[in-house]
Scaffold this motif. Sequence first.
Motif, PDB file in Angstrom:
ATOM      1  N   ASN A 280       0.802  -1.241   0.112  1.00 46.33           N
ATOM      2  CA  ASN A 280       0.099  -0.088  -0.061  1.00 46.33           C
ATOM      3  C   ASN A 280       0.733   1.173  -0.042  1.00 46.33           C
ATOM      4  O   ASN A 280       0.552   2.233   0.405  1.00 46.33           O
ATOM      5  CB  ASN A 280      -1.087   0.000   1.164  1.00 46.33           C
ATOM      6  CG  ASN A 280      -1.970   1.064   0.965  1.00 46.33           C
ATOM      7  OD1 ASN A 280      -2.472   1.406   0.077  1.00 46.33           O
ATOM      8  ND2 ASN A 280      -2.453   1.837   2.304  1.00 46.33           N
TER       9      ASN A 280
ATOM     10  N   ARG B 113       3.536   7.944  -0.040  1.00 42.57           N
ATOM     11  CA  ARG B 113       2.050   8.015   0.504  1.00 42.57           C
ATOM     12  C   ARG B 113       1.141   6.896   0.279  1.00 42.57           C
ATOM     13  O   ARG B 113       1.802   5.763   0.056  1.00 42.57           O
ATOM     14  CB  ARG B 113       1.377   9.088  -0.864  1.00 42.57           C
ATOM     15  CG  ARG B 113       2.037  10.287  -1.007  1.00 42.57           C
ATOM     16  CD  ARG B 113       1.079  11.025  -2.096  1.00 42.57           C
ATOM     17  NE  ARG B 113       1.792  12.346  -2.482  1.00 42.57           N
ATOM     18  CZ  ARG B 113       1.467  13.692  -1.809  1.00 42.57           C
ATOM     19  NH1 ARG B 113       0.461  13.421  -0.997  1.00 42.57           N
ATOM     20  NH2 ARG B 113       2.174  14.646  -2.412  1.00 42.57           N
ATOM     21  N   ASP B 114       0.186   6.805   1.117  1.00 37.51           N
ATOM     22  CA  ASP B 114      -0.688   5.618   1.117  1.00 37.51           C
ATOM     23  C   ASP B 114      -1.548   5.717  -0.342  1.00 37.51           C
ATOM     24  O   ASP B 114      -2.281   6.575  -0.767  1.00 37.51           O
ATOM     25  CB  ASP B 114      -1.940   6.059   2.056  1.00 37.51           C
ATOM     26  CG  ASP B 114      -2.795   4.964   2.543  1.00 37.51           C
ATOM     27  OD1 ASP B 114      -3.627   4.520   1.506  1.00 37.51           O
ATOM     28  OD2 ASP B 114      -2.951   4.209   3.310  1.00 37.51           O
TER      29      ASP B 114
ATOM     30  N   ARG C  40      -3.811   3.558  -1.587  1.00 39.79           N
ATOM     31  CA  ARG C  40      -5.098   3.496  -1.804  1.00 39.79           C
ATOM     32  C   ARG C  40      -5.820   4.760  -1.421  1.00 39.79           C
ATOM     33  O   ARG C  40      -6.700   5.305  -2.519  1.00 39.79           O
ATOM     34  CB  ARG C  40      -5.661   2.387  -0.797  1.00 39.79           C
ATOM     35  CG  ARG C  40      -5.198   0.956  -1.158  1.00 39.79           C
ATOM     36  CD  ARG C  40      -6.070   0.119  -0.209  1.00 39.79           C
ATOM     37  NE  ARG C  40      -5.258  -1.267  -0.113  1.00 39.79           N
ATOM     38  CZ  ARG C  40      -4.411  -1.757   0.572  1.00 39.79           C
ATOM     39  NH1 ARG C  40      -4.121  -0.906   1.703  1.00 39.79           N
ATOM     40  NH2 ARG C  40      -3.941  -2.897   0.588  1.00 39.79           N
ATOM     41  N   GLN C  41      -5.360   5.514  -0.513  1.00 42.61           N
ATOM     42  CA  GLN C  41      -5.798   6.705  -0.219  1.00 42.61           C
ATOM     43  C   GLN C  41      -5.595   7.792  -1.415  1.00 42.61           C
ATOM     44  O   GLN C  41      -6.391   8.530  -1.760  1.00 42.61           O
ATOM     45  CB  GLN C  41      -5.310   7.320   0.993  1.00 42.61           C
ATOM     46  CG  GLN C  41      -6.026   8.899   1.288  1.00 42.61           C
ATOM     47  CD  GLN C  41      -5.403   9.252   2.833  1.00 42.61           C
ATOM     48  OE1 GLN C  41      -4.787   8.612   3.409  1.00 42.61           O
ATOM     49  NE2 GLN C  41      -5.773  10.295   3.112  1.00 42.61           N
ATOM     50  N   THR C  42      -4.351   7.663  -2.063  1.00 42.72           N
ATOM     51  CA  THR C  42      -4.031   8.644  -3.137  1.00 42.72           C
ATOM     52  C   THR C  42      -4.586   8.370  -4.395  1.00 42.72           C
ATOM     53  O   THR C  42      -5.142   9.143  -5.089  1.00 42.72           O
ATOM     54  CB  THR C  42      -2.436   8.651  -3.175  1.00 42.72           C
ATOM     55  OG1 THR C  42      -1.911   8.744  -2.122  1.00 42.72           O
ATOM     56  CG2 THR C  42      -2.161   9.792  -4.260  1.00 42.72           C
ATOM     57  N   CYS C  43      -5.154   6.874  -4.446  1.00 46.41           N
ATOM     58  CA  CYS C  43      -5.761   6.386  -5.752  1.00 46.41           C
ATOM     59  C   CYS C  43      -7.221   7.224  -5.834  1.00 46.41           C
ATOM     60  O   CYS C  43      -7.636   7.622  -6.777  1.00 46.41           O
ATOM     61  CB  CYS C  43      -6.047   5.038  -5.681  1.00 46.41           C
ATOM     62  SG  CYS C  43      -4.621   3.946  -6.575  1.00 46.41           S
ATOM     63  N   SER C  44      -7.732   7.570  -4.688  1.00 45.67           N
ATOM     64  CA  SER C  44      -8.950   8.330  -4.732  1.00 45.67           C
ATOM     65  C   SER C  44      -9.101   9.550  -4.893  1.00 45.67           C
ATOM     66  O   SER C  44     -10.065  10.234  -5.084  1.00 45.67           O
ATOM     67  CB  SER C  44      -9.768   7.872  -3.266  1.00 45.67           C
ATOM     68  OG  SER C  44      -9.078   8.614  -2.341  1.00 45.67           O
ATOM     69  N   ASN C  45      -7.991  10.046  -4.890  1.00 46.81           N
ATOM     70  CA  ASN C  45      -7.757  11.664  -5.225  1.00 46.81           C
ATOM     71  C   ASN C  45      -6.300  11.978  -5.598  1.00 46.81           C
ATOM     72  O   ASN C  45      -5.540  12.438  -5.139  1.00 46.81           O
ATOM     73  CB  ASN C  45      -7.911  12.572  -3.973  1.00 46.81           C
ATOM     74  CG  ASN C  45      -7.744  13.859  -4.238  1.00 46.81           C
ATOM     75  OD1 ASN C  45      -8.174  14.393  -5.338  1.00 46.81           O
ATOM     76  ND2 ASN C  45      -7.422  14.669  -3.289  1.00 46.81           N
TER      77      ASN C  45
ATOM     78  N   GLU D 200      -4.212  15.267  -5.999  1.00 48.79           N
ATOM     79  CA  GLU D 200      -3.379  15.534  -4.719  1.00 48.79           C
ATOM     80  C   GLU D 200      -2.028  15.449  -5.261  1.00 48.79           C
ATOM     81  O   GLU D 200      -1.295  16.246  -4.551  1.00 48.79           O
ATOM     82  CB  GLU D 200      -3.379  14.372  -3.707  1.00 48.79           C
ATOM     83  CG  GLU D 200      -2.752  14.701  -2.526  1.00 48.79           C
ATOM     84  CD  GLU D 200      -2.800  13.507  -1.546  1.00 48.79           C
ATOM     85  OE1 GLU D 200      -2.103  13.500  -0.484  1.00 48.79           O
ATOM     86  OE2 GLU D 200      -3.914  12.602  -1.830  1.00 48.79           O
TER      87      GLU D 200
END
Length: 210
Positions: free
Chosen positions: A6, A195-196, A198-203, A206
């Motif tokens: 991740n 970075r994370d 999965r979290q970055t994939c959603s935005n 960024e």
Amino acid sequence: MRINENTLLEGNQVVLVPYNADHVPRYHEWMKSHELQQLTASEPLTLQQEYDMQRSWREDEDKCTFIILDKQRWADSSVQEEQCMVGDVNIFLTDPSDPSLAELEIMIAEPSYRGRGIGKEVTCMMMSYAVTKLGIQKFEAKIGLDNQVSIAMFKKLHFHKLSMCKVFKEVTLGLTVDDSVRTKLLADTAYMKERDYRQTCSNRQELTSP
């Protein structure tokens, strides 16, 4: 390795992301290329074998891999991630008795991305990650004698020749990470952000922010 499952590493030109199943079809198409087979000293695999290989990269504790993405393209959420793929970078822990030794491989599969400094950036990013997260202190790179571009790049990074194998037509280059090498490597990659994934994939946008 699961340690990076991740993890996203953001550079200036590229983003390094974990190799997941969605990347396999594009990777499989790449490896149909005779040129890439020669450069990577690999044999063509079936699609199912490629999926099996991807799982082993994720699960085996002696391998760590990232897929290289074009940062600018990936920041556009309308573009599918697999369409941003440029190549991959890997390390292997080749000596069970010495976990501080790693073999490093990089492949820029898309010809239009070669000669743009991406290989050097990715190599430095991977080395920085390996030194700080995996405790790697010695790197080796096995390169085909015909691949003068890669040989020159590694030599610019202060790798030196360890051996040459005429049978396999390859040279082994090496670098020991002493205090001075570590200091320079970390300084040269100070811009890199972890970075994370999965979290970055959603935005993705960024990545275009400071």
